[in-house]
Scaffold this motif. Structure first.
Motif, PDB file in Angstrom:
ATOM      1  N   GLN A   1      -0.364  -4.792   5.922  1.00 17.54           N
ATOM      2  CA  GLN A   1      -0.311  -3.605   6.771  1.00 17.54           C
ATOM      3  C   GLN A   1      -0.368  -2.343   5.904  1.00 17.54           C
ATOM      4  O   GLN A   1       0.340  -2.237   4.914  1.00 17.54           O
ATOM      5  N   LYS A   2      -1.248  -1.394   6.263  1.00 17.71           N
ATOM      6  CA  LYS A   2      -1.356  -0.168   5.494  1.00 17.71           C
ATOM      7  C   LYS A   2      -0.096   0.656   5.651  1.00 17.71           C
ATOM      8  O   LYS A   2       0.549   0.651   6.701  1.00 17.71           O
ATOM      9  N   GLU A   3       0.230   1.413   4.618  1.00 17.89           N
ATOM     10  CA  GLU A   3       1.434   2.226   4.645  1.00 17.89           C
ATOM     11  C   GLU A   3       1.340   3.311   5.719  1.00 17.89           C
ATOM     12  O   GLU A   3       2.307   3.605   6.418  1.00 17.89           O
ATOM     13  N   VAL A   4       0.180   3.945   5.835  1.00 19.88           N
ATOM     14  CA  VAL A   4      -0.065   4.975   6.846  1.00 19.88           C
ATOM     15  C   VAL A   4      -1.408   4.679   7.500  1.00 19.88           C
ATOM     16  O   VAL A   4      -2.407   4.508   6.801  1.00 19.88           O
ATOM     17  N   GLU A   5      -1.411   4.634   8.815  1.00 24.24           N
ATOM     18  CA  GLU A   5      -2.649   4.367   9.543  1.00 24.24           C
ATOM     19  C   GLU A   5      -2.986   5.546  10.441  1.00 24.24           C
ATOM     20  O   GLU A   5      -2.114   6.088  11.135  1.00 24.24           O
TER      21      GLU A   5
ATOM     22  N   TYR B   1       3.138   4.517  10.655  1.00 23.63           N
ATOM     23  CA  TYR B   1       3.464   4.208   9.267  1.00 23.63           C
ATOM     24  C   TYR B   1       4.410   3.019   9.216  1.00 23.63           C
ATOM     25  O   TYR B   1       5.040   2.663  10.215  1.00 23.63           O
ATOM     26  N   SER B   2       4.493   2.420   8.051  1.00 22.45           N
ATOM     27  CA  SER B   2       5.319   1.207   7.925  1.00 22.45           C
ATOM     28  C   SER B   2       6.520   1.400   7.002  1.00 22.45           C
ATOM     29  O   SER B   2       7.468   0.617   7.064  1.00 22.45           O
ATOM     30  N   ASN B   3       6.503   2.425   6.173  1.00 21.25           N
ATOM     31  CA  ASN B   3       7.557   2.619   5.166  1.00 21.25           C
ATOM     32  C   ASN B   3       8.733   3.395   5.758  1.00 21.25           C
ATOM     33  O   ASN B   3       8.635   4.586   6.028  1.00 21.25           O
ATOM     34  N   SER B   4       9.849   2.725   5.929  1.00 21.71           N
ATOM     35  CA  SER B   4      11.041   3.369   6.511  1.00 21.71           C
ATOM     36  C   SER B   4      11.620   4.464   5.633  1.00 21.71           C
ATOM     37  O   SER B   4      12.439   5.263   6.077  1.00 21.71           O
TER      38      SER B   4
ATOM     39  N   THR C   1       2.030  10.487   0.679  1.00 18.41           N
ATOM     40  CA  THR C   1       1.074   9.461   1.096  1.00 18.41           C
ATOM     41  C   THR C   1       0.318   9.982   2.306  1.00 18.41           C
ATOM     42  O   THR C   1       0.941  10.399   3.298  1.00 18.41           O
TER      43      THR C   1
ATOM     44  N   LYS D   1       8.131   4.756  14.262  1.00 15.52           N
ATOM     45  CA  LYS D   1       7.304   5.028  13.083  1.00 15.52           C
ATOM     46  C   LYS D   1       5.962   5.597  13.530  1.00 15.52           C
ATOM     47  O   LYS D   1       4.884   5.073  13.194  1.00 15.52           O
TER      48      LYS D   1
ATOM     49  N   SER E   1       1.185   7.151 -10.321  1.00 12.71           N
ATOM     50  CA  SER E   1       0.685   5.990  -9.597  1.00 12.71           C
ATOM     51  C   SER E   1       0.019   5.025 -10.576  1.00 12.71           C
ATOM     52  O   SER E   1      -0.189   5.346 -11.753  1.00 12.71           O
TER      53      SER E   1
END
Lengths: 115, 111
Positions: B1-5, B25-28, B100, B70, A58
């Motif tokens: 937007q956060k990747e994981v909420e 989450y937002s990451n497909s 994550t 998601k 990272s």
């Protein structure tokens, strides 16, 4: 049940000093990871390691950080010149190889306090 | 937007209640989904893991993944005081890639 072990459980170091955190992954695992968790924040990925080289890192894992597998059982994280903001819990994890998902198993961490 | 909420809670329930913990989450690219439990001053302990959409049950725990929305969930049936901990959702694109984490939901089960 096999587990990941980390030493020391708590390390106190003066700012600017080098520190080495040690981990013994689960014995048949071949993938190794370091994460950190600043107090009150989420667990964050630092680096992954496989076949004696870094697989992924990272943006936190800058030139001050390095990892090593010095022998067949240990996996270490070195911070060359510690800063106050390096104070955190550092978790080592390992995972097996094989088809399908191989989840990461975590140790109980080293609490690093920089003074 | 956060990747994981993830809602940080705290969530307080009486013993025996059904608990629902959730993350969005937002990451497909995320394909593998995990739930970890973390007690104070301990490392994350793997509870359940699953691949892609669907349900998975293990004793009192059920993990649910809805990739179209998601959204992932963990249900705990017949909650016990020993279930009191912080629950972390976690996800990764691939089996050996970085995980994550959500921020964790602190759960307290009151006897």
């Amino acid at each position: 049940e096999p587990e990941v072990t980390q030493t020391p459980s708590h390390q106190v170091t003066q700012m600017g000093q080098e520190v080495i955190l040690r981990c013994v992954p689960i014995s048949n695992h071949l993938y190794f990871y370091w994460y950190r968790q600043i107090l009150g924040q989420k667990v964050e990925f630092l680096v992954s390691f496989y076949n004696n080289e870094i697989s992924e890192k990272s943006e936190i894992f800058d030139d001050q950080f390095s990892v090593e597998r010095p022998d067949g059982s240990n996996f270490t994280l070195k911070i060359r010149s510690t800063k106050l903001e390096d104070s955190a819990m550092y978790f080592c994890a390992s995972s097996d190889t094989g088809q399908g998902i191989q989840p990461q198993h975590f140790g109980d961490g080293t609490r690093l306090s920089i003074l | 937007q956060k990747e994981v909420e993830q809602d940080p809670g705290p969530l307080s329930v009486p013993e025996g209640a059904i608990v629902s913990l959730n993350c969005t989450y937002s990451n497909s690219a995320f394909q593998y989904f995990m739930w970890y439990r973390q007690y104070s001053r301990k490392g994350p302990e793997l509870l359940m893991y699953t691949y892609s959409s669907g349900n998975k049950e293990d004793g009192r725990f059920t993990a649910q993944v809805d990739k179209s929305s998601k959204y992932i969930s963990l249900f705990i049936r017949d909650s016990q005081p020993s279930d009191s901990a912080t629950y972390l959702c976690a996800m990764t694109p691939g089996g050996y890639q970085k995980v994550t984490f959500g921020t964790g939901t602190k759960l307290q089960v009151i006897p």
